[in-house]
Design a protein around this motif. Structure first.
Motif, PDB file in Angstrom:
ATOM      1  N   SER A 232      26.245   5.583  16.517  1.00  0.00           N
ATOM      2  CA  SER A 232      26.067   5.337  15.090  1.00  0.00           C
ATOM      3  C   SER A 232      24.759   5.930  14.569  1.00  0.00           C
ATOM      4  O   SER A 232      24.706   6.430  13.442  1.00  0.00           O
TER       5      SER A 232
ATOM      6  N   ARG B  71      25.959  18.941  12.869  1.00  0.00           N
ATOM      7  CA  ARG B  71      26.505  18.775  11.510  1.00  0.00           C
ATOM      8  C   ARG B  71      28.024  18.684  11.518  1.00  0.00           C
ATOM      9  O   ARG B  71      28.620  18.176  10.569  1.00  0.00           O
TER      10      ARG B  71
ATOM     11  N   HIS C 289      29.613  16.976  13.862  1.00  0.00           N
ATOM     12  CA  HIS C 289      29.987  15.741  14.544  1.00  0.00           C
ATOM     13  C   HIS C 289      29.446  14.476  13.882  1.00  0.00           C
ATOM     14  O   HIS C 289      29.918  13.382  14.197  1.00  0.00           O
ATOM     15  N   PHE C 290      28.464  14.614  12.987  1.00  0.00           N
ATOM     16  CA  PHE C 290      27.861  13.444  12.344  1.00  0.00           C
ATOM     17  C   PHE C 290      28.050  13.514  10.830  1.00  0.00           C
ATOM     18  O   PHE C 290      28.143  14.599  10.239  1.00  0.00           O
ATOM     19  N   GLN C 291      28.062  12.361  10.229  1.00  0.00           N
ATOM     20  CA  GLN C 291      28.175  12.301   8.769  1.00  0.00           C
ATOM     21  C   GLN C 291      26.867  12.686   8.095  1.00  0.00           C
ATOM     22  O   GLN C 291      26.860  13.240   6.992  1.00  0.00           O
ATOM     23  N   SER C 292      25.735  12.418   8.786  1.00  0.00           N
ATOM     24  CA  SER C 292      24.427  12.728   8.217  1.00  0.00           C
ATOM     25  C   SER C 292      23.537  13.337   9.291  1.00  0.00           C
ATOM     26  O   SER C 292      23.422  12.782  10.393  1.00  0.00           O
TER      27      SER C 292
ATOM     28  N   CYS D 287      20.394  11.769  13.355  1.00  0.00           N
ATOM     29  CA  CYS D 287      21.814  11.896  13.023  1.00  0.00           C
ATOM     30  C   CYS D 287      22.441  10.510  12.921  1.00  0.00           C
ATOM     31  O   CYS D 287      22.211   9.653  13.784  1.00  0.00           O
ATOM     32  N   ARG D 288      23.274  10.349  11.907  1.00  0.00           N
ATOM     33  CA  ARG D 288      23.941   9.054  11.692  1.00  0.00           C
ATOM     34  C   ARG D 288      25.436   9.265  11.514  1.00  0.00           C
ATOM     35  O   ARG D 288      25.880  10.269  10.955  1.00  0.00           O
ATOM     36  N   GLY D 289      26.179   8.266  12.000  1.00  0.00           N
ATOM     37  CA  GLY D 289      27.623   8.257  11.769  1.00  0.00           C
ATOM     38  C   GLY D 289      28.393   9.255  12.616  1.00  0.00           C
ATOM     39  O   GLY D 289      29.093  10.119  12.066  1.00  0.00           O
TER      40      GLY D 289
ATOM     41  N   LYS E  94      31.345  10.810  14.406  1.00  0.00           N
ATOM     42  CA  LYS E  94      32.735  10.692  13.976  1.00  0.00           C
ATOM     43  C   LYS E  94      33.651  10.121  15.057  1.00  0.00           C
ATOM     44  O   LYS E  94      34.836   9.866  14.794  1.00  0.00           O
TER      45      LYS E  94
END
Length: 536
Positions: free
Chosen positions: A477, A490, A492-495, A518-520, A522
């Motif tokens: 997460s 970029r 693989h992550f939402q942010s 990196c957050r979120g 997928k």
């Protein structure tokens, strides 16, 4: 009295214990210890040292890129001696001193007098490659120690006719397999030497085969570990070959590299030693029944064959040029005996010996800053420029202004400080689920080594042994990503946010990178972890 008997008589003549051959060897050993201990904290901790220390927190019978012996030494260093530079490096420094002592001991066992014993020890002292390896907590220094122990045991078996030494040889060889698989090349070389010489009679000895059994039993746990994990070391070697990372040298260049990395002034010594092993006269055997057959040229020929087999095997396999290094103390000992006897009783010979020793000391001192951090980095760069001499390239690396072995001691703590600033800036609830992920085991090991003083958790990585250790409790997460260009992140992550920049003027240039927050992710990190495996 024949020549061999005269040599034996001289060998047994009483000497002042403070000026005897063993005493001179110990003086050289003491000088080596003093040098390394005084330089132990000059620069930083080496990349591989931190990796072995990280492995020591996951003690097992094997790892993706090495067997466990050096990890055991790292565990002792970390738990008993501490994580200071002296604590990390004391055991390899002592092992390196033991290699110097064994060189002098080998010369004595082969009939060398005071000069030969001291010359052999001095030669090992001034080898640039040894000076580097004898500082670090890595498998190379223990490899040299184990190889020389094996050779000493075979030498004792040859000189005494006592086959029981082969049993202890098997024990040492088994430990060699638990340290570095390259011991197999020494065993093949020794086998060839035994088969190709009258020493083949040892093949009928029960003790030799008990030694083989001991070697197999000691090395078995690591073999079973490799089987359990589907031979990750072979996968690693294959991937390295496919990456073209290593510099491949042709046969002539490979041999010329030996002269360079072992100190050019020592080239005639070890070449002379190789010749002496094949044709030189040995002192009489301790077993009188063997004198007629083995006291002249040929008793130590098996070691000459050993060297040639090891050298040719590594050339054929396109191995790194320093893989042959563990066997050279034997050649130095033999060469020192040859030089001693060529000059014995001749005034000119005495001058030649003295002049050669002086040259070895002077050139060894001139080359020493290339291997021992005597100077500051700035002064080292100036010195290297003035000297105009650079060692052969081993790997295709972006090293920056310093050679790889020095560059890999810089920038790690500064990197971890920046990671800590990012990690500690997060809210407590997010920080608890934040993983520090590195695409390279070196950066992950640095986080594990320096991180505790900044309150950081252990890093995770899909690179080599770290992949086997898994992703821990993290689901992906929130992740701090190291050694990445950000493009794959970029996807693989939402942010994905670049939050810091890592670079140090003296570190390797491939250690210049942005730190990404990196957050979120997928996917759940636990689910995709098996697909992230990266062995090289």
């Amino acid at each position: 009295m024949n020549t061999a008997a005269q040599v034996s008589s001289k060998h047994e003549a009483p000497q002042n214990r403070f000026t005897s051959g063993p005493a001179i060897v110990l003086y050289i050993v003491a000088a080596k210890l003093l040098l390394h201990l005084s330089m132990v904290a000059r620069y930083g901790i080496f990349r591989d040292e931190m990796y072995y220390l990280a492995c020591s927190r996951h003690v097992a019978w094997g790892y993706v890129d090495h067997p466990p012996f050096t990890v055991w030494m790292a565990w002792i260093s970390r738990v008993v001696l501490g994580s200071s530079p002296l604590g990390v490096r004391l055991l390899p420094i002592l092992a390196g001193a033991a290699v110097v002592w064994l060189a002098g001991t080998l010369a004595r066992e082969m009939g060398g007098e005071r000069f030969a014993q001291g010359m052999a020890a001095l030669a090992v002292f001034v080898v640039p490659l040894y000076l580097i390896a004898h500082t670090w907590l890595t498998d190379n220094v223990f490899e040299q120690l184990i190889w020389m122990t094996c050779i000493w045991l075979v030498l004792k078996a040859v000189n005494t006719g006592d086959a029981r030494y082969w049993l202890w040889f098997g024990v040492a060889a088994g430990l060699g397999f638990e340290n570095k698989y390259s011991i197999a090349f020494l065993l093949v070389g020794l086998l060839a030497g035994v088969v190709l010489t009258p020493h083949r009679h040892f093949l009928k000895s029960r003790n030799l085969w008990l030694g083989v059994l001991a070697c197999a039993l000691i090395s078995l746990p690591n073999l079973l570990w490799q089987v359990h994990y589907h031979f990750p070391f072979l996968e690693l070697i294959h991937n390295i070959r496919m990456s073209d990372r290593d510099v491949v040298r042709g046969p002539v260049a490979f041999i010329l590299d030996q002269a360079m990395i072992m100190n050019p002034i020592l080239f005639p010594l070890w070449v002379g030693g190789l010749i002496w092993l094949f044709f030189g006269k040995a002192r009489p055997s301790e077993d009188p029944s063997r004198d007629e057959r083995m006291h002249d040229a040929g008793r130590y020929r098996l070691f000459g064959w050993t060297y040639l087999v090891v050298l040719i095997a590594f050339i054929a396999l396109k191995a790194k040029n320093y893989y042959v290094a563990p066997i050279y103390p034997l050649l130095f000992a033999a060469g020192a005996i040859s030089l001693e006897r060529m000059a014995a009783g001749r005034r000119l010979g005495t001058w030649v010996r003295s002049a050669y020793v002086a040259l070895v000391i002077v050139i060894g001192a001139l080359l020493m800053p290339l291997s021992v951090p005597i100077f500051s980095p700035e002064n080292f760069i100036r010195y290297e420029t003035v000297l105009g001499l650079k060692p052969p390239e081993i790997e295709h690396q972006q090293n920056g202004p310093l050679p790889q072995w020095y560059a890999d001691e810089f920038g790690w703590q500064e990197m971890v400080e920046k990671v800590a600033k990012v990690y500690n800036s997060l809210p407590p609830e997010e920080r608890a689920r934040t993983a520090i992920f590195s695409n390279n085991w070196g950066d992950a090991a640095a986080v594990d080594f320096y991180g505790p003083r900044y309150g950081l958790p252990q890093a995770i990585s899909a690179h080599n042994a770290y992949w086997i250790w898994g992703p821990g409790k993290y689901d992906g997460s929130t992740m701090i990503i190291l050694h990445s260009d950000g493009r794959g992140d970029r996807e693989h992550f939402q942010s994905v946010q670049a939050v810091a920049r890592v670079e140090h003027p003296y570190s390797r240039r491939d250690e210049y990178f942005d730190i990404y927050l990196c957050r979120g992710l997928k996917w759940n990190l636990q689910d995709v972890w098996p697909k992230l495996k990266h062995f090289d």
